[in-house]
Design an enzyme around this catalytic site. Sequence first.
Site, PDB file in Angstrom:
ATOM      1  N   ASP A  12       0.853  -1.186   0.000  1.00 36.65           N
ATOM      2  CA  ASP A  12       0.000   0.000   0.000  1.00 36.65           C
ATOM      3  C   ASP A  12       0.893   1.242   0.000  1.00 36.65           C
ATOM      4  O   ASP A  12       1.852   1.344   0.765  1.00 36.65           O
ATOM      5  CB  ASP A  12      -0.906  -0.004   1.239  1.00 36.65           C
ATOM      6  CG  ASP A  12      -2.047   0.999   1.107  1.00 36.65           C
ATOM      7  OD1 ASP A  12      -3.207   0.562   1.114  1.00 36.65           O
ATOM      8  OD2 ASP A  12      -1.772   2.212   1.003  1.00 36.65           O
ATOM      9  N   ASN A  44     -12.702  -3.035   2.861  1.00 35.94           N
ATOM     10  CA  ASN A  44     -13.635  -1.923   2.980  1.00 35.94           C
ATOM     11  C   ASN A  44     -14.669  -2.037   1.861  1.00 35.94           C
ATOM     12  O   ASN A  44     -14.316  -2.188   0.694  1.00 35.94           O
ATOM     13  CB  ASN A  44     -12.887  -0.584   2.897  1.00 35.94           C
ATOM     14  CG  ASN A  44     -12.057  -0.331   4.135  1.00 35.94           C
ATOM     15  OD1 ASN A  44     -12.461  -0.694   5.233  1.00 35.94           O
ATOM     16  ND2 ASN A  44     -10.891   0.279   3.974  1.00 35.94           N
ATOM     17  N   GLY A  51     -15.374   3.650   3.994  1.00 32.91           N
ATOM     18  CA  GLY A  51     -14.237   4.433   3.514  1.00 32.91           C
ATOM     19  C   GLY A  51     -13.555   3.852   2.291  1.00 32.91           C
ATOM     20  O   GLY A  51     -12.397   4.161   2.020  1.00 32.91           O
ATOM     21  N   GLN A  52     -14.276   3.026   1.521  1.00 31.87           N
ATOM     22  CA  GLN A  52     -13.668   2.464   0.305  1.00 31.87           C
ATOM     23  C   GLN A  52     -13.395   3.588  -0.690  1.00 31.87           C
ATOM     24  O   GLN A  52     -14.289   4.364  -1.033  1.00 31.87           O
ATOM     25  CB  GLN A  52     -14.591   1.422  -0.331  1.00 31.87           C
ATOM     26  CG  GLN A  52     -13.959   0.738  -1.543  1.00 31.87           C
ATOM     27  CD  GLN A  52     -14.854  -0.355  -2.132  1.00 31.87           C
ATOM     28  OE1 GLN A  52     -16.007  -0.513  -1.734  1.00 31.87           O
ATOM     29  NE2 GLN A  52     -14.316  -1.100  -3.071  1.00 31.87           N
ATOM     30  N   HIS A  73     -10.254  -5.242  -2.991  1.00 30.32           N
ATOM     31  CA  HIS A  73      -8.906  -5.465  -2.475  1.00 30.32           C
ATOM     32  C   HIS A  73      -8.980  -5.832  -1.002  1.00 30.32           C
ATOM     33  O   HIS A  73      -9.847  -5.363  -0.271  1.00 30.32           O
ATOM     34  CB  HIS A  73      -8.024  -4.224  -2.672  1.00 30.32           C
ATOM     35  CG  HIS A  73      -8.638  -2.961  -2.186  1.00 30.32           C
ATOM     36  ND1 HIS A  73      -9.614  -2.286  -2.885  1.00 30.32           N
ATOM     37  CD2 HIS A  73      -8.434  -2.248  -1.046  1.00 30.32           C
ATOM     38  CE1 HIS A  73      -9.971  -1.199  -2.211  1.00 30.32           C
ATOM     39  NE2 HIS A  73      -9.291  -1.162  -1.088  1.00 30.32           N
ATOM     40  N   HIS A 133      -6.916  -5.566   2.398  1.00 33.32           N
ATOM     41  CA  HIS A 133      -5.783  -4.989   3.122  1.00 33.32           C
ATOM     42  C   HIS A 133      -5.170  -6.079   3.990  1.00 33.32           C
ATOM     43  O   HIS A 133      -5.892  -6.788   4.708  1.00 33.32           O
ATOM     44  CB  HIS A 133      -6.248  -3.852   4.033  1.00 33.32           C
ATOM     45  CG  HIS A 133      -6.785  -2.658   3.312  1.00 33.32           C
ATOM     46  ND1 HIS A 133      -6.008  -1.569   3.012  1.00 33.32           N
ATOM     47  CD2 HIS A 133      -8.020  -2.374   2.829  1.00 33.32           C
ATOM     48  CE1 HIS A 133      -6.741  -0.654   2.388  1.00 33.32           C
ATOM     49  NE2 HIS A 133      -7.969  -1.126   2.270  1.00 33.32           N
TER      50      HIS A 133
HETATM   51  P1  AMP Z   1      -9.692   1.543   0.418  1.00 33.88           P
HETATM   52  O1  AMP Z   1      -9.756   2.849   1.167  1.00 33.88           O
HETATM   53  O2  AMP Z   1     -10.100   0.355   1.230  1.00 33.88           O
HETATM   54  O3  AMP Z   1     -10.403   1.627  -0.906  1.00 33.88           O
HETATM   55  O4  AMP Z   1      -8.153   1.312   0.138  1.00 33.88           O
HETATM   56  C1  AMP Z   1      -7.475   1.794  -0.963  1.00 33.88           C
HETATM   57  C2  AMP Z   1      -6.029   1.726  -0.637  1.00 33.88           C
HETATM   58  O5  AMP Z   1      -5.298   1.848  -1.845  1.00 33.88           O
HETATM   59  C3  AMP Z   1      -5.536   2.842   0.284  1.00 33.88           C
HETATM   60  O6  AMP Z   1      -4.989   2.264   1.470  1.00 33.88           O
HETATM   61  C4  AMP Z   1      -4.496   3.553  -0.538  1.00 33.88           C
HETATM   62  O7  AMP Z   1      -3.380   3.981   0.224  1.00 33.88           O
HETATM   63  C5  AMP Z   1      -4.099   2.507  -1.563  1.00 33.88           C
HETATM   64  N1  AMP Z   1      -3.602   3.017  -2.819  1.00 33.88           N
HETATM   65  C6  AMP Z   1      -4.135   3.963  -3.607  1.00 33.88           C
HETATM   66  N2  AMP Z   1      -3.385   4.154  -4.708  1.00 33.88           N
HETATM   67  C7  AMP Z   1      -2.353   3.273  -4.618  1.00 33.88           C
HETATM   68  C8  AMP Z   1      -1.238   2.980  -5.455  1.00 33.88           C
HETATM   69  N3  AMP Z   1      -1.019   3.618  -6.612  1.00 33.88           N
HETATM   70  N4  AMP Z   1      -0.373   2.022  -5.034  1.00 33.88           N
HETATM   71  C9  AMP Z   1      -0.569   1.368  -3.870  1.00 33.88           C
HETATM   72  N5  AMP Z   1      -1.618   1.606  -3.055  1.00 33.88           N
HETATM   73  C10 AMP Z   1      -2.486   2.551  -3.416  1.00 33.88           C
END
Ligand code: AMP
Length: 115
Positions: free
Chosen positions: A29, A85, A91-92, A98, A100
């Site tokens: 991440d 999420n 908070g997605q 994905h 985490h």
């Molecule tokens: P969510 O809030 O559950 O949708 O998580 C999305 C996650 O994607 C967040 O923790 C971001 O930090 C991560 N994220 C967004 N863009 C990137 C990227 N280019 N590379 C790696 N992680 C990312």
Amino acid sequence: MDCIFCKIIKGEIPSKKHYEDDRMLIFEDVSPKANLHYLAVPKHHYATIDNMNEQDQEDIGYILKKIADLKDMLGLTNGYRLTINQGESAGQTVHHLHIHIMGGQNLGWTDFRKQ
Ligand code: AMP
């Protein structure tokens, strides 16, 4: 499709990959919320578990088993937390499913009602 994770899967934008096969990818991440914070993504694009087809359901089981198999390589021997999420109140922010994967420390447990 303007999906950042599809672009990572296609190699169009960089990521720190730790595992890849024809069904999934694990990468770091970019904004970690724990000492170790990875994202496991299916290569097939869909936003939430509401949208899973039969193959997606199989792939999720496959991804979970792969995470378990790779935990030592990922530095997660002592335990880790998986979070998905789903939707706005969770908070997605990226609408490609994905998981985490967080660890590398004692994570504690948050009482979300206090926020
Ligand atoms: P969510 O809030 O559950 O949708 O998580 C999305 C996650 O994607 C967040 O923790 C971001 O930090 C991560 N994220 C967004 N863009 C990137 C990227 N280019 N590379 C790696 N992680 C990312």
